[in-house]
Design a protein around this motif. Structure first.
Motif, PDB file in Angstrom:
ATOM      1  N   UNK A  52      13.636  -3.093   4.444  1.00  0.00           N
ATOM      2  CA  UNK A  52      12.310  -2.556   4.738  1.00  0.00           C
ATOM      3  C   UNK A  52      12.043  -2.569   6.236  1.00  0.00           C
ATOM      4  N   UNK A  53      11.154  -1.671   6.652  1.00  0.00           N
ATOM      5  CA  UNK A  53      10.752  -1.582   8.054  1.00  0.00           C
ATOM      6  C   UNK A  53       9.247  -1.747   8.167  1.00  0.00           C
ATOM      7  N   UNK A  54       8.802  -2.113   9.353  1.00  0.00           N
ATOM      8  CA  UNK A  54       7.372  -2.255   9.645  1.00  0.00           C
ATOM      9  C   UNK A  54       6.605  -1.041   9.130  1.00  0.00           C
ATOM     10  N   UNK A  55       5.532  -1.306   8.383  1.00  0.00           N
ATOM     11  CA  UNK A  55       4.662  -0.223   7.930  1.00  0.00           C
ATOM     12  C   UNK A  55       5.118   0.494   6.667  1.00  0.00           C
ATOM     13  N   UNK A  56       6.272   0.119   6.116  1.00  0.00           N
ATOM     14  CA  UNK A  56       6.740   0.770   4.888  1.00  0.00           C
ATOM     15  C   UNK A  56       5.773   0.515   3.741  1.00  0.00           C
ATOM     16  N   UNK A  57       5.748   1.446   2.819  1.00  0.00           N
ATOM     17  CA  UNK A  57       4.991   1.285   1.584  1.00  0.00           C
ATOM     18  C   UNK A  57       5.985   1.074   0.448  1.00  0.00           C
ATOM     19  N   UNK A  58       5.955  -0.114  -0.144  1.00  0.00           N
ATOM     20  CA  UNK A  58       6.842  -0.448  -1.259  1.00  0.00           C
ATOM     21  C   UNK A  58       6.066  -0.342  -2.560  1.00  0.00           C
ATOM     22  N   UNK A  59       6.571   0.473  -3.473  1.00  0.00           N
ATOM     23  CA  UNK A  59       5.947   0.599  -4.790  1.00  0.00           C
ATOM     24  C   UNK A  59       6.830  -0.063  -5.841  1.00  0.00           C
ATOM     25  N   UNK A  60       6.189  -0.795  -6.743  1.00  0.00           N
ATOM     26  CA  UNK A  60       6.889  -1.429  -7.861  1.00  0.00           C
ATOM     27  C   UNK A  60       6.460  -0.717  -9.124  1.00  0.00           C
ATOM     28  N   UNK A  61       7.414  -0.058  -9.781  1.00  0.00           N
ATOM     29  CA  UNK A  61       7.144   0.725 -10.973  1.00  0.00           C
ATOM     30  C   UNK A  61       7.870   0.092 -12.148  1.00  0.00           C
ATOM     31  N   UNK A  62       7.140  -0.633 -12.984  1.00  0.00           N
ATOM     32  CA  UNK A  62       7.796  -1.354 -14.072  1.00  0.00           C
ATOM     33  C   UNK A  62       8.330  -0.404 -15.127  1.00  0.00           C
ATOM     34  N   UNK A  63       9.230  -0.935 -15.971  1.00  0.00           N
ATOM     35  CA  UNK A  63       9.755  -0.118 -17.057  1.00  0.00           C
ATOM     36  C   UNK A  63       8.625   0.288 -17.998  1.00  0.00           C
ATOM     37  N   UNK A  64       8.766   1.455 -18.571  1.00  0.00           N
ATOM     38  CA  UNK A  64       7.796   1.891 -19.578  1.00  0.00           C
ATOM     39  C   UNK A  64       8.136   1.164 -20.862  1.00  0.00           C
ATOM     40  N   UNK A  65       7.179   0.444 -21.405  1.00  0.00           N
ATOM     41  CA  UNK A  65       7.426  -0.301 -22.642  1.00  0.00           C
ATOM     42  C   UNK A  65       7.658   0.676 -23.788  1.00  0.00           C
ATOM     43  N   UNK A  66       8.657   0.388 -24.576  1.00  0.00           N
ATOM     44  CA  UNK A  66       8.946   1.263 -25.713  1.00  0.00           C
ATOM     45  C   UNK A  66       9.063   0.440 -26.978  1.00  0.00           C
ATOM     46  N   UNK A  67       9.074   1.126 -28.122  1.00  0.00           N
ATOM     47  CA  UNK A  67       9.258   0.434 -29.392  1.00  0.00           C
ATOM     48  C   UNK A  67       8.020  -0.297 -29.748  1.00  0.00           C
TER      49      UNK A  67
END
Length: 83
Positions: free
Chosen positions: A68-83
């Motif tokens: 990562x670099x200064x000012x980056x935007x990190x998004x965390x996208x969890x798994x889509x729950x299934x079943x």
């Protein structure tokens, strides 16, 4: 040495953090995985969650090993729950 990044958390991550956006101060040279471990390393499901999470930096999908670099935007996208 520290740098600031913006974190955007979705679904389960938003619930765990109690907010959807957060400014974080992390070490220069930190990777996506370093930040994930910092936030969720103590969570019993963390390892399992990490394997199925999509990470995006500045809206581009990346691997957990991405630096990562200064000012980056990190998004965390969890798994889509299934079943």
């Amino acid at each position: 040495e520290k740098m600031k990044i913006q974190l955007r958390a979705f679904a389960v991550y938003r619930e765990l953090l109690g907010q959807s956006e957060k400014e974080l101060e992390v070490a220069v040279g930190a990777t996506v995985k370093n930040v994930f471990d910092l936030l969720f390393g103590e969570h019993p499901e963390a390892e399992k969650m990490e394997r199925s999470t999509l990470f995006a930096v500045n809206r581009q999908y990346v691997k957990a090993t991405t630096e990562l670099n200064e000012g980056d935007e990190l998004s965390l996208l969890p798994p889509v729950a299934g079943g």
